[in-house]
Design an enzyme around this catalytic site. Sequence first.
Site, PDB file in Angstrom:
ATOM      1  CB  CYS A  14      40.935  41.067  18.540  1.00  0.00           C
ATOM      2  SG  CYS A  14      40.466  39.449  19.152  1.00  0.00           S
ATOM      3  N   GLY A  40      46.252  42.191  21.329  1.00  0.00           N
ATOM      4  CA  GLY A  40      46.196  40.743  21.189  1.00  0.00           C
ATOM      5  C   GLY A  40      47.533  40.187  20.786  1.00  0.00           C
ATOM      6  CG  ASN A 114      37.978  44.644  19.013  1.00  0.00           C
ATOM      7  OD1 ASN A 114      38.086  45.840  19.256  1.00  0.00           O
ATOM      8  ND2 ASN A 114      38.102  43.735  19.954  1.00  0.00           N
ATOM      9  N   GLY A 115      35.504  42.311  19.450  1.00  0.00           N
ATOM     10  CA  GLY A 115      34.283  42.357  20.257  1.00  0.00           C
ATOM     11  C   GLY A 115      33.861  40.944  20.576  1.00  0.00           C
ATOM     12  CB  CYS A 248      34.201  49.217  26.198  1.00  0.00           C
ATOM     13  SG  CYS A 248      35.269  48.457  27.423  1.00  0.00           S
ATOM     14  CE1 TYR A 254      45.844  46.030  31.595  1.00  0.00           C
ATOM     15  CE2 TYR A 254      44.380  45.164  29.911  1.00  0.00           C
ATOM     16  CZ  TYR A 254      45.563  45.088  30.625  1.00  0.00           C
ATOM     17  OH  TYR A 254      46.444  44.088  30.354  1.00  0.00           O
ATOM     18  CB  SER A 296      47.852  49.457  32.531  1.00  0.00           C
ATOM     19  OG  SER A 296      48.145  48.585  33.589  1.00  0.00           O
ATOM     20  CG  ASP A 358      47.571  47.777  38.670  1.00  0.00           C
ATOM     21  OD1 ASP A 358      47.631  48.209  37.491  1.00  0.00           O
ATOM     22  OD2 ASP A 358      47.737  46.577  38.955  1.00  0.00           O
ATOM     23  CG  ASP A 359      44.707  48.927  34.993  1.00  0.00           C
ATOM     24  OD1 ASP A 359      45.831  48.433  35.126  1.00  0.00           O
ATOM     25  OD2 ASP A 359      43.712  48.270  34.619  1.00  0.00           O
ATOM     26  CB  CYS A 396      33.628  42.212  30.031  1.00  0.00           C
ATOM     27  SG  CYS A 396      33.261  43.049  28.480  1.00  0.00           S
ATOM     28  CB  CYS A 446      29.261  49.529  28.435  1.00  0.00           C
ATOM     29  SG  CYS A 446      29.128  47.963  29.343  1.00  0.00           S
ATOM     30  CB  CYS A 449      33.570  45.743  34.275  1.00  0.00           C
ATOM     31  SG  CYS A 449      34.070  47.325  33.579  1.00  0.00           S
TER      32      CYS A 449
HETATM   33  P1  AMP Z   1      44.610  40.304  39.029  1.00  0.00           P
HETATM   34  O1  AMP Z   1      45.911  39.775  39.475  1.00  0.00           O
HETATM   35  O2  AMP Z   1      43.721  39.209  38.501  1.00  0.00           O
HETATM   36  O3  AMP Z   1      43.921  41.151  40.081  1.00  0.00           O
HETATM   37  O4  AMP Z   1      44.865  41.235  37.788  1.00  0.00           O
HETATM   38  C1  AMP Z   1      45.066  42.609  37.923  1.00  0.00           C
HETATM   39  C2  AMP Z   1      46.023  43.096  36.864  1.00  0.00           C
HETATM   40  O5  AMP Z   1      45.565  42.687  35.583  1.00  0.00           O
HETATM   41  C3  AMP Z   1      46.127  44.609  36.838  1.00  0.00           C
HETATM   42  O6  AMP Z   1      47.508  44.932  36.920  1.00  0.00           O
HETATM   43  C4  AMP Z   1      45.540  45.040  35.525  1.00  0.00           C
HETATM   44  O7  AMP Z   1      46.339  46.011  34.897  1.00  0.00           O
HETATM   45  C5  AMP Z   1      45.524  43.781  34.700  1.00  0.00           C
HETATM   46  N1  AMP Z   1      44.295  43.605  33.910  1.00  0.00           N
HETATM   47  C6  AMP Z   1      43.081  44.067  34.147  1.00  0.00           C
HETATM   48  N2  AMP Z   1      42.210  43.667  33.204  1.00  0.00           N
HETATM   49  C7  AMP Z   1      42.905  42.922  32.333  1.00  0.00           C
HETATM   50  C8  AMP Z   1      42.586  42.234  31.131  1.00  0.00           C
HETATM   51  N3  AMP Z   1      41.362  42.220  30.641  1.00  0.00           N
HETATM   52  N4  AMP Z   1      43.576  41.589  30.492  1.00  0.00           N
HETATM   53  C9  AMP Z   1      44.816  41.581  30.988  1.00  0.00           C
HETATM   54  N5  AMP Z   1      45.181  42.211  32.110  1.00  0.00           N
HETATM   55  C10 AMP Z   1      44.247  42.872  32.789  1.00  0.00           C
END
Ligand code: AMP
Length: 470
Positions: A14, A40, A114-115, A248, A254, A296, A358-359, A396, A446, A449
């Site tokens: 959050c 959030g 938050n946490g 974190c 992200y 992202s 992508d991240d 996480c 940390c 993940c």
């Molecule tokens: P997925 O389709 O499950 O592999 O989700 C990957 C996508 O989710 C990537 O484009 C990330 O930017 C995004 N992502 C990664 N972690 C989170 C998170 N905690 N909450 C929302 N989106 C996320």
Amino acid sequence: MNNDNLFHNIHEECGVFGIFGHPEAANLTYLGLYALQHRGQEGAGICSSDGTKLFLEKSLGLVADIFNEKVIKKLPGHIAIGHNRYSTTGSSTIENVQPLMATYSLGSIAIAHNGNLIDIDPLKQRLERDGAIFQSTSDSEIILHLIARAKSGEPRERIANAVRQISGAFSLLLMTETELIAIRDPYGIRPLALGQIKDSYVVASETCAFDLIGANYIRDINPGEMLIINENGLNSIKIFNSVKPAHCVFEFIYFARPDSYIFDHICVNTVRKELGRQLAREHAVEADLVIPVPDSGVPAALGYAEESGIPFEFGLIRNHYVGRTFIEPKQSIRHFGVKVKLNPVRDALRGKRVIVIDDSIVRGTTSKKIVKMLRELGGAKEVHMRISSPPTIGPCFYGIDTPTRQELIASSHKIEEIRKYTTADSLGYLSIEGLRKVIPNSDIYCMACFNCKYPIEFQSKKVSQLELFE
Ligand code: AMP
């Protein structure tokens, strides 16, 4: 229920904002929450104080939809705290929207958290045996009960004693009728920054909230610090013994906004760009274009393009009015969500060899859809997937919403298998060493993940199952 589910209660991923000593405290809190909306989107709330009484307004929905002039008028006073709540499966109820408020023998108190707390079951059971009635399923309510049930002491002593009984990640804002109190867990897992606007102090999850209201970023709330803000100014108390911090790293990758400075004045955008550069050094490939998965992936894609000399292009356009796909509870909806959220720019992609940045890959669903979309709708000749973080292998427990270990594709699949699943022509993840190179002072982060090394030991029996992850 599988083993991992045992640990996945309600996640508190959050954003928090607080202000002391401003005649328009609630209004500025509303603006602060607006800037923190990315942390959030499920619900938001503000609690204010006029020095004698607390006022609370909260609702499900986005900040801009919840608060208008009429609602803010119901929040008088010079102190306020606010909270944006992240949505997770099964927890979309108004009771879980924060701040949470309670009245006890010494007056009223409100909390914004938050946490994510760990090992809460024994504490909760003890409180329930003692007669506590929980109104929400949120872990944060435990803290209020611990404060209210303390046998003696000033509010601040009770608060310090209460948080010494909890474990996990907590960047907390609390308020009484006369004080604002900011607390950060001893590991400093989630960010929490202190700022100033004229004679008023502000505290926020990220500094982007300061920029919007014209506040200056002073410093972070230190790990293990309780900062009391009242008419006498600031009073900092160290309420935990020092431990090695475990900030974190995923906030950089992200979660935080790129324009924020977190974890002692480090610019998120600069880190993300550098992750992209490092990724380019580790996973070069001949191509015509570098495109980000917006939003992202944008800074990392810019870094990758700069380092590789391959032109940057917006090859995917994001519809900003759709919630994060990850929020959707059902697999079927999430599949649909990627299309709703992203659309390829055909003219830019047709016949091109494309590197898409992508991240992170969580379940792999997004990457698979994107590769298909770039090829089939966009007409790309080749699609090379590059990820600006290492494979996500550990869930996480400290507040980032990740699925169970079984659902994390990289926990059980080799990179080549993931590539095949996504149908990309090639796939490259940033290495852990590469990540460490980019993050300043990386050993105080940390990275559970990515390496399953969890900095906070679990006490409860259930968690010995964590060994399964090693
Ligand atoms: P997925 O389709 O499950 O592999 O989700 C990957 C996508 O989710 C990537 O484009 C990330 O930017 C995004 N992502 C990664 N972690 C989170 C998170 N905690 N909450 C929302 N989106 C996320």
